[in-house]
Design an enzyme around this catalytic site. Structure first.
Site, PDB file in Angstrom:
ATOM      1  N   ILE A  83      23.715 -54.830 103.172  1.00 50.74           N
ATOM      2  CA  ILE A  83      22.423 -54.135 103.248  1.00 50.74           C
ATOM      3  C   ILE A  83      22.630 -52.625 103.454  1.00 50.74           C
ATOM      4  CG2 ILE A  83      20.226 -54.022 104.531  1.00 50.74           C
ATOM      5  CD1 ILE A  83      20.582 -56.653 102.956  1.00 50.74           C
ATOM      6  N   SER A  84      23.769 -52.241 104.015  1.00 46.74           N
ATOM      7  CA  SER A  84      24.148 -50.828 104.133  1.00 46.74           C
ATOM      8  C   SER A  84      23.076 -49.933 104.774  1.00 46.74           C
ATOM      9  CB  SER A  84      24.533 -50.266 102.754  1.00 46.74           C
ATOM     10  OG  SER A  84      25.616 -50.987 102.231  1.00 46.74           O
TER      11      SER A  84
ATOM     12  N   HIS B  71      26.919 -41.144  88.175  1.00 42.06           N
ATOM     13  CA  HIS B  71      25.683 -40.805  88.884  1.00 42.06           C
ATOM     14  C   HIS B  71      24.613 -40.297  87.916  1.00 42.06           C
ATOM     15  CE1 HIS B  71      27.591 -41.743  92.566  1.00 42.06           C
ATOM     16  NE2 HIS B  71      28.381 -40.675  92.618  1.00 42.06           N
TER      17      HIS B  71
ATOM     18  N   ARG C 288      31.469 -38.575 101.623  1.00 44.14           N
ATOM     19  CA  ARG C 288      32.135 -38.478 100.315  1.00 44.14           C
ATOM     20  C   ARG C 288      32.716 -37.078 100.109  1.00 44.14           C
ATOM     21  NH1 ARG C 288      29.366 -42.605  96.167  1.00 44.14           N
ATOM     22  NH2 ARG C 288      29.198 -44.280  97.668  1.00 44.14           N
TER      23      ARG C 288
ATOM     24  N   ASP D 257      24.115 -49.627  93.362  1.00 46.68           N
ATOM     25  CA  ASP D 257      25.551 -49.511  93.627  1.00 46.68           C
ATOM     26  C   ASP D 257      26.347 -49.599  92.318  1.00 46.68           C
ATOM     27  OD1 ASP D 257      27.829 -49.257  95.114  1.00 46.68           O
ATOM     28  OD2 ASP D 257      27.781 -51.277  95.949  1.00 46.68           O
TER      29      ASP D 257
ATOM     30  N   ASN E 110      27.930 -46.990  90.470  1.00 41.72           N
ATOM     31  CA  ASN E 110      28.011 -45.863  89.513  1.00 41.72           C
ATOM     32  C   ASN E 110      29.453 -45.406  89.318  1.00 41.72           C
ATOM     33  OD1 ASN E 110      25.246 -45.830  89.488  1.00 41.72           O
ATOM     34  ND2 ASN E 110      25.039 -44.070  90.852  1.00 41.72           N
ATOM     35  N   GLY E 111      30.183 -45.319  90.429  1.00 40.27           N
ATOM     36  CA  GLY E 111      31.561 -44.815  90.384  1.00 40.27           C
ATOM     37  C   GLY E 111      32.457 -45.754  89.609  1.00 40.27           C
ATOM     38  N   ARG E 112      32.344 -47.058  89.876  1.00 36.84           N
ATOM     39  CA  ARG E 112      33.185 -48.044  89.177  1.00 36.84           C
ATOM     40  C   ARG E 112      32.845 -48.092  87.691  1.00 36.84           C
ATOM     41  NH1 ARG E 112      31.807 -52.673  93.255  1.00 36.84           N
ATOM     42  NH2 ARG E 112      30.444 -51.006  93.976  1.00 36.84           N
TER      43      ARG E 112
ATOM     44  N   GLU F  98      12.998 -61.262 100.127  1.00 40.46           N
ATOM     45  CA  GLU F  98      13.969 -62.083  99.404  1.00 40.46           C
ATOM     46  C   GLU F  98      15.081 -61.146  98.937  1.00 40.46           C
ATOM     47  OE1 GLU F  98      13.859 -65.407  98.902  1.00 40.46           O
ATOM     48  OE2 GLU F  98      12.039 -65.498 100.119  1.00 40.46           O
TER      49      GLU F  98
ATOM     50  N   LEU G 100       2.538 -46.352  89.820  1.00 37.03           N
ATOM     51  CA  LEU G 100       3.730 -46.738  90.587  1.00 37.03           C
ATOM     52  C   LEU G 100       4.115 -45.658  91.592  1.00 37.03           C
ATOM     53  CD1 LEU G 100       6.424 -48.720  90.528  1.00 37.03           C
ATOM     54  CD2 LEU G 100       7.425 -46.692  89.478  1.00 37.03           C
TER      55      LEU G 100
HETATM   56  C1  FPP Z   1      26.354 -45.913  94.729  1.00 34.53           C
HETATM   57  O1  FPP Z   1      27.346 -46.060  93.746  1.00 34.53           O
HETATM   58  C2  FPP Z   1      25.449 -44.894  94.321  1.00 34.53           C
HETATM   59  C3  FPP Z   1      25.130 -43.765  95.041  1.00 34.53           C
HETATM   60  C4  FPP Z   1      25.658 -43.484  96.374  1.00 34.53           C
HETATM   61  C5  FPP Z   1      24.235 -42.767  94.488  1.00 34.53           C
HETATM   62  C6  FPP Z   1      23.060 -43.323  93.788  1.00 34.53           C
HETATM   63  C7  FPP Z   1      22.383 -42.241  93.100  1.00 34.53           C
HETATM   64  C8  FPP Z   1      21.858 -42.338  91.872  1.00 34.53           C
HETATM   65  C9  FPP Z   1      21.842 -43.551  91.027  1.00 34.53           C
HETATM   66  C10 FPP Z   1      21.201 -41.146  91.299  1.00 34.53           C
HETATM   67  C11 FPP Z   1      19.740 -41.162  91.666  1.00 34.53           C
HETATM   68  C12 FPP Z   1      19.291 -39.806  91.711  1.00 34.53           C
HETATM   69  C13 FPP Z   1      18.021 -39.438  91.587  1.00 34.53           C
HETATM   70  C14 FPP Z   1      17.741 -38.017  91.691  1.00 34.53           C
HETATM   71  C15 FPP Z   1      16.913 -40.342  91.321  1.00 34.53           C
HETATM   72  P1  FPP Z   1      28.831 -45.668  94.113  1.00 34.53           P
HETATM   73  O2  FPP Z   1      29.060 -44.271  93.680  1.00 34.53           O
HETATM   74  O3  FPP Z   1      29.081 -45.967  95.542  1.00 34.53           O
HETATM   75  O4  FPP Z   1      29.611 -46.644  93.191  1.00 34.53           O
HETATM   76  P2  FPP Z   1      31.035 -47.253  93.514  1.00 34.53           P
HETATM   77  O5  FPP Z   1      30.842 -48.201  94.661  1.00 34.53           O
HETATM   78  O6  FPP Z   1      31.369 -47.949  92.233  1.00 34.53           O
HETATM   79  O7  FPP Z   1      31.968 -46.131  93.823  1.00 34.53           O
END
Ligand code: FPP
Length: 234
Positions: free
Chosen positions: A186-187, A29, A63, A12, A14-16, A198, A123
């Site tokens: 947990i979404s 992302h 989204r 979680d 990425n956007g922020r 855990e 892995l």
């Molecule tokens: C949540 O952060 C993140 C996602 C919904 C996408 C996660 C995807 C990746 C990290 C890319 C992985 C891709 C591959 C191909 C392995 P958010 O955007 O909801 O963040 P925010 O809550 O800050 O807006």
């Protein structure tokens, strides 16, 4: 040492993270996808066998069109950059989620990554793509009902039997679930599989989640007293 065979991560923030840098959400992302490689390598070096990451949930279709479209193109970028390295490292790529509903080009990229790494024994990197735990359990129940109707199995299933109908069939249960970026939810992720996991919530956003933060989380895991409903024996 307490064994963590199966680590699950909700990536979680990425956007922020992107917003804080004055960048578009897509840049978050992209940085997040690069971090999947970094953390998969670190997890493998820590002896983790299964790493299950939440890349796109069944709810993420809500989204913006642009963001969904970017997230659907990201696997192609990701595997173009890193697939050869994953193969060299012996990683096995596996997808959980309903791939039939993804754009055909995205599904093709994902199937190709699975096929290219199917014989690997290092892995196992499970990428949850169009995944939701409720959906997974419903689909499992439907397939089980179908098998009962067709006389393939008796109507006497137990936990182990039901697990064989889940998208994680043949994998151990999740030992440890980490969620980044401070939210404590947990979404709809791996609801069956985390029954005795855990949980760990860290403030760092996913792009800031370094191997060092992972190591700290794993140290914390080692100190957890896992009783699985029994009494302590350590
Ligand atoms: C949540 O952060 C993140 C996602 C919904 C996408 C996660 C995807 C990746 C990290 C890319 C992985 C891709 C591959 C191909 C392995 P958010 O955007 O909801 O963040 P925010 O809550 O800050 O807006």
């Amino acid at each position: 040492m307490k064994k963590c065979e199966h680590l699950a991560i909700i990536m979680d923030g990425n956007g922020r993270w992107a917003k804080a840098q004055g960048l578009p959400r897509s840049a978050g992302h992209l940085a997040g996808a690069d971090n999947v490689r970094t953390i998969a390598i670190a997890a493998s070096e820590l002896g983790i066998r299964y790493l299950t990451i939440y890349a796109f949930s069944t709810e993420n279709w809500k989204r913006s069109k642009d963001e969904v479209s970017y997230l659907m193109k990201l696997p192609a970028v990701f595997f173009e950059k890193y697939m050869q390295e994953f193969v060299d490292r012996g990683f096995r790529i596996n997808i959980i989620g309903e791939m039939e509903e993804l754009p055909a080009s995205t599904a093709a990229v994902l199937r190709n990554a699975m096929a290219r790494s199917a014989a690997n024994t290092g892995l196992q990197l499970n990428i949850a793509m169009n995944y939701g735990a409720h959906r997974e359990i419903i689909l499992a129940a439907r397939r089980y009902a179908e098998d009962v109707k067709n006389g393939i199995v008796q109507n006497d299933i137990d936990e182990e039997g039901f697990e064989r109908y889940l998208m994680t069939a043949d994998m151990p249960p999740v030992d440890y679930l980490i969620r980044t970026s401070g939210e404590q939810r947990i979404s709809n992720y791996l609801l069956w599989q985390i029954a005795y996991a855990e949980l760990c919530f860290v403030p760092e956003s996913w792009p800031e989640f370094t191997p060092e933060v992972l190591r700290r989380c794993m140290e914390e895991y080692e100190h957890r007293d896992r009783r699985f409903g029994g009494v302590t024996n350590e």
